[in-house]
Enzyme design. Structure first.
Site, PDB file in Angstrom:
ATOM      1  N   HIS A   1      -6.643  -2.202  -9.879  1.00  0.00           N
ATOM      2  CA  HIS A   1      -5.823  -2.766 -10.954  1.00  0.00           C
ATOM      3  C   HIS A   1      -6.684  -2.665 -12.210  1.00  0.00           C
ATOM      4  O   HIS A   1      -7.921  -2.578 -12.116  1.00  0.00           O
ATOM      5  CB  HIS A   1      -5.464  -4.229 -10.662  1.00  0.00           C
ATOM      6  CG  HIS A   1      -4.529  -4.371  -9.495  1.00  0.00           C
ATOM      7  ND1 HIS A   1      -4.928  -4.863  -8.286  1.00  0.00           N
ATOM      8  CD2 HIS A   1      -3.221  -4.064  -9.366  1.00  0.00           C
ATOM      9  CE1 HIS A   1      -3.912  -4.842  -7.451  1.00  0.00           C
ATOM     10  NE2 HIS A   1      -2.860  -4.364  -8.076  1.00  0.00           N
TER      11      HIS A   1
ATOM     12  N   ASP B   1      -9.311  -5.121 -12.038  1.00  0.00           N
ATOM     13  CA  ASP B   1     -10.345  -4.875 -11.010  1.00  0.00           C
ATOM     14  C   ASP B   1     -11.429  -4.001 -11.651  1.00  0.00           C
ATOM     15  O   ASP B   1     -12.617  -4.150 -11.376  1.00  0.00           O
ATOM     16  CB  ASP B   1      -9.797  -4.094  -9.800  1.00  0.00           C
ATOM     17  CG  ASP B   1      -8.745  -4.858  -9.011  1.00  0.00           C
ATOM     18  OD1 ASP B   1      -8.894  -6.083  -8.863  1.00  0.00           O
ATOM     19  OD2 ASP B   1      -7.782  -4.210  -8.541  1.00  0.00           O
TER      20      ASP B   1
ATOM     21  N   GLU C   1       5.796   1.955  -7.409  1.00  0.00           N
ATOM     22  CA  GLU C   1       5.678   1.415  -6.041  1.00  0.00           C
ATOM     23  C   GLU C   1       6.768   0.357  -5.855  1.00  0.00           C
ATOM     24  O   GLU C   1       6.589  -0.805  -6.198  1.00  0.00           O
ATOM     25  CB  GLU C   1       4.291   0.792  -5.827  1.00  0.00           C
ATOM     26  CG  GLU C   1       4.092   0.272  -4.410  1.00  0.00           C
ATOM     27  CD  GLU C   1       2.726  -0.390  -4.182  1.00  0.00           C
ATOM     28  OE1 GLU C   1       1.793  -0.174  -4.974  1.00  0.00           O
ATOM     29  OE2 GLU C   1       2.613  -1.136  -3.196  1.00  0.00           O
TER      30      GLU C   1
ATOM     31  N   GLU D   1       4.991   2.083   0.205  1.00  0.00           N
ATOM     32  CA  GLU D   1       4.218   1.163   1.039  1.00  0.00           C
ATOM     33  C   GLU D   1       5.075   0.836   2.254  1.00  0.00           C
ATOM     34  O   GLU D   1       6.240   0.426   2.119  1.00  0.00           O
ATOM     35  CB  GLU D   1       3.855  -0.119   0.276  1.00  0.00           C
ATOM     36  CG  GLU D   1       3.218  -1.139   1.213  1.00  0.00           C
ATOM     37  CD  GLU D   1       2.467  -2.268   0.537  1.00  0.00           C
ATOM     38  OE1 GLU D   1       1.805  -2.042  -0.493  1.00  0.00           O
ATOM     39  OE2 GLU D   1       2.542  -3.386   1.066  1.00  0.00           O
TER      40      GLU D   1
ATOM     41  N   HIS E   1       6.872  -2.461   2.223  1.00  0.00           N
ATOM     42  CA  HIS E   1       7.935  -2.559   1.224  1.00  0.00           C
ATOM     43  C   HIS E   1       9.193  -1.835   1.704  1.00  0.00           C
ATOM     44  O   HIS E   1      10.313  -2.312   1.492  1.00  0.00           O
ATOM     45  CB  HIS E   1       7.468  -1.985  -0.113  1.00  0.00           C
ATOM     46  CG  HIS E   1       6.286  -2.699  -0.715  1.00  0.00           C
ATOM     47  ND1 HIS E   1       5.705  -2.307  -1.898  1.00  0.00           N
ATOM     48  CD2 HIS E   1       5.574  -3.772  -0.301  1.00  0.00           C
ATOM     49  CE1 HIS E   1       4.684  -3.117  -2.184  1.00  0.00           C
ATOM     50  NE2 HIS E   1       4.581  -4.006  -1.223  1.00  0.00           N
TER      51      HIS E   1
ATOM     52  N   ASP F   1       5.684 -10.548   2.488  1.00  0.00           N
ATOM     53  CA  ASP F   1       4.953  -9.277   2.577  1.00  0.00           C
ATOM     54  C   ASP F   1       3.668  -9.528   3.367  1.00  0.00           C
ATOM     55  O   ASP F   1       2.770 -10.225   2.900  1.00  0.00           O
ATOM     56  CB  ASP F   1       4.653  -8.817   1.145  1.00  0.00           C
ATOM     57  CG  ASP F   1       4.023  -7.444   1.071  1.00  0.00           C
ATOM     58  OD1 ASP F   1       3.896  -6.790   2.115  1.00  0.00           O
ATOM     59  OD2 ASP F   1       3.658  -7.043  -0.043  1.00  0.00           O
TER      60      ASP F   1
ATOM     61  N   ASP G   1       1.388  -7.260   4.938  1.00  0.00           N
ATOM     62  CA  ASP G   1       0.213  -6.376   4.818  1.00  0.00           C
ATOM     63  C   ASP G   1      -0.650  -6.382   6.077  1.00  0.00           C
ATOM     64  O   ASP G   1      -1.883  -6.502   6.028  1.00  0.00           O
ATOM     65  CB  ASP G   1      -0.634  -6.756   3.587  1.00  0.00           C
ATOM     66  CG  ASP G   1       0.101  -6.516   2.274  1.00  0.00           C
ATOM     67  OD1 ASP G   1       1.031  -5.681   2.251  1.00  0.00           O
ATOM     68  OD2 ASP G   1      -0.251  -7.158   1.272  1.00  0.00           O
TER      69      ASP G   1
ATOM     70  N   ASP H   1      -3.085  -0.583   2.410  1.00  0.00           N
ATOM     71  CA  ASP H   1      -2.931  -1.830   1.645  1.00  0.00           C
ATOM     72  C   ASP H   1      -2.785  -2.969   2.662  1.00  0.00           C
ATOM     73  O   ASP H   1      -1.694  -3.502   2.873  1.00  0.00           O
ATOM     74  CB  ASP H   1      -1.728  -1.734   0.692  1.00  0.00           C
ATOM     75  CG  ASP H   1      -1.806  -2.773  -0.414  1.00  0.00           C
ATOM     76  OD1 ASP H   1      -2.712  -3.638  -0.346  1.00  0.00           O
ATOM     77  OD2 ASP H   1      -0.978  -2.737  -1.333  1.00  0.00           O
TER      78      ASP H   1
HETATM   79  C1  XUL Z   1       2.004  -5.724  -3.753  1.00  0.00           C
HETATM   80  C2  XUL Z   1       1.217  -4.507  -3.619  1.00  0.00           C
HETATM   81  C3  XUL Z   1       0.201  -4.256  -4.668  1.00  0.00           C
HETATM   82  C4  XUL Z   1       0.229  -2.870  -5.200  1.00  0.00           C
HETATM   83  C5  XUL Z   1      -0.700  -2.585  -6.342  1.00  0.00           C
HETATM   84  O1  XUL Z   1       2.853  -5.978  -2.729  1.00  0.00           O
HETATM   85  O2  XUL Z   1       1.366  -3.775  -2.668  1.00  0.00           O
HETATM   86  O3  XUL Z   1      -1.051  -4.572  -4.157  1.00  0.00           O
HETATM   87  O4  XUL Z   1      -0.099  -1.974  -4.186  1.00  0.00           O
HETATM   88  O5  XUL Z   1      -0.410  -3.333  -7.466  1.00  0.00           O
HETATM   89 MN    MN Z   2       0.762  -1.727  -2.189  1.00  0.00          MN
END
Ligand code: XUL
Ligand code: MN
Length: 345
Positions: free
Chosen positions: A50, A53, A175, A211, A214, A249, A251, A284
């Site tokens: 980011h 970051d 994304e 993702e 997502h 979410d 992850d 991620d």
């Molecule tokens: C949020 C997500 C973020 C993006 C980058 O769900 O996946 O971490 O990948 O902003």
């Molecule tokens: Mn992501």
């Protein structure tokens, strides 16, 4: 293990300390240097960023200082032999983005989001990447009547055009995520991302990132999303992880919830040639909150291990037998063929 031609990548946020909306961190917050070293040792070649970051406390710094810090980071990455895969503006933390960033009802706040994202393009250039990832966290609504989806689409096109004009080389990789933190996002799916690309001044420079979690939250199969985006040559990055149903979410480590869905994603990458133009496979993923300090890196190591194992499964998939069953419309046995291949029996 199968040798892979893929290059792997993670972000600093994937070394998370266990904080969630209901509790504080449970592991020590690691320094950037520690994360960079760990990433390298795990065999990852790329790091996602980011904007903050890359340059912490970015909003308190002058444009000159931001670029100087980005340049210093590039030297550090070069010394470590790590590539910056992408940079993403964090448009969901600042007071100006409470009601959305590019789609805020306040024109000054929309301008803040555009200016901050232009600066992210400048950081990306310094770091040697042409990919600007746009996870549009707050571009949506909690209350249908508070905004208009049509107007939001126009605001998004205005913002994307401003970025494409600001930097003639930058590629915008949207994304999509259908919800969280919003009730409904304005660009919830890969279809929306690729459709809005066509409205911009340079559609060729607007693509997407998929993702897994997502896609699953949209009720889609991530493997189909991958093949769809690849058929437009618009899949420029990938965030593999896993998700157990329509919840927050999660992850999770890649393959953790549904190995078959993970297998099909790897197979989709193989079938479409993802990575052949240098695209990275990013994980991620986050450690489970229960993870002990000494197991801090296992979610990353394990996701990569699972990917490499599934690559072997994709490359040894009995294609001829499958084709024969497809020709015979015997999907019943095709189903079993896949299961037995995955089970190794
Ligand atoms: C949020 C997500 C973020 C993006 C980058 O769900 O996946 O971490 O990948 O902003
Ligand atoms: Mn992501």
């Amino acid at each position: 293990m199968a040798k892979s031609q893929y290059r792997f990548c993670v972000g600093p946020w994937n070394f998370s300390a266990g904080q969630d909306p209901y509790g504080p961190p449970v592991r020590e917050e690691k320094s950037f240097d520690w994360k960079l070293k760990a990433l390298k040792e795990l065999g990852f070649e790329g790091m996602m960023f980011h904007d903050d970051d890359a340059v912490p406390d970015i909003d308190s710094k002058s444009a000159k200082q931001v670029l100087a810090e980005a340049r210093a980071l590039k030297r550090q990455l070069d010394d470590a032999g790590v590539v910056a895969e992408m940079v993403a503006p964090r448009l969901w933390f600042a007071p100006q983005t409470v009601d959305g960033a590019f789609t805020s009802n306040n024109p000054k706040h929309r301008q803040y989001a555009i200016d901050r994202s232009k600066q992210t393009c400048d950081i990306a250039r310094e770091l040697g990447t042409d990919i600007l990832v746009l996870w549009l966290a707050r571009e949506g609504s909690y209350l249908r009547e508070s905004k208009s989806a049509g107007q939001a689409t126009e605001h998004l096109v205005t913002a994307f055009d401003a970025l494409l004009k600001h930097d003639k080389k930058i590629r915008l990789a949207i994304e999509p995520k259908p919800n969280e933190p919003m009730d409904h996002a304005y660009l919830p799916t890969i279809g929306h991302a690729l459709a809005i690309a066509q409205q911009t001044r340079d559609p060729k420079r607007v693509g997407c990132v998929i993702e897994s979690a997502h896609s699953l939250l949209s009720g889609h199969d991530p493997a189909d999303d991958i093949e769809f985006a690849m058929s437009f040559k618009k899949l420029w990055s990938l965030h593999l992880n896993d998700q157990n149903g329509l919840k927050y979410d999660q992850d999770k480590p890649f393959g953790s919830a549904n190995l078959r869905v993970a297998f099909n994603q790897v197979r989709a990458l193989e079938r479409t040639g993802y990575g052949k133009n240098g695209e990275f496979v990013c994980f991620d993923v986050h450690p489970f909150r229960t993870t002990r300090e000494e197991h801090f890196l296992q979610h990353l190591a394990n996701s990569k291990r699972t990917f490499v194992h599934l690559l072997k499964k994709a490359r040894t998939y009995p294609e001829k037998e499958a084709a024969r069953l497809i020709a015979d419309r015997n999907y019943q046995d095709l189903d079993q063929l896949v299961l037995e291949h995955l089970m190794g029996v």
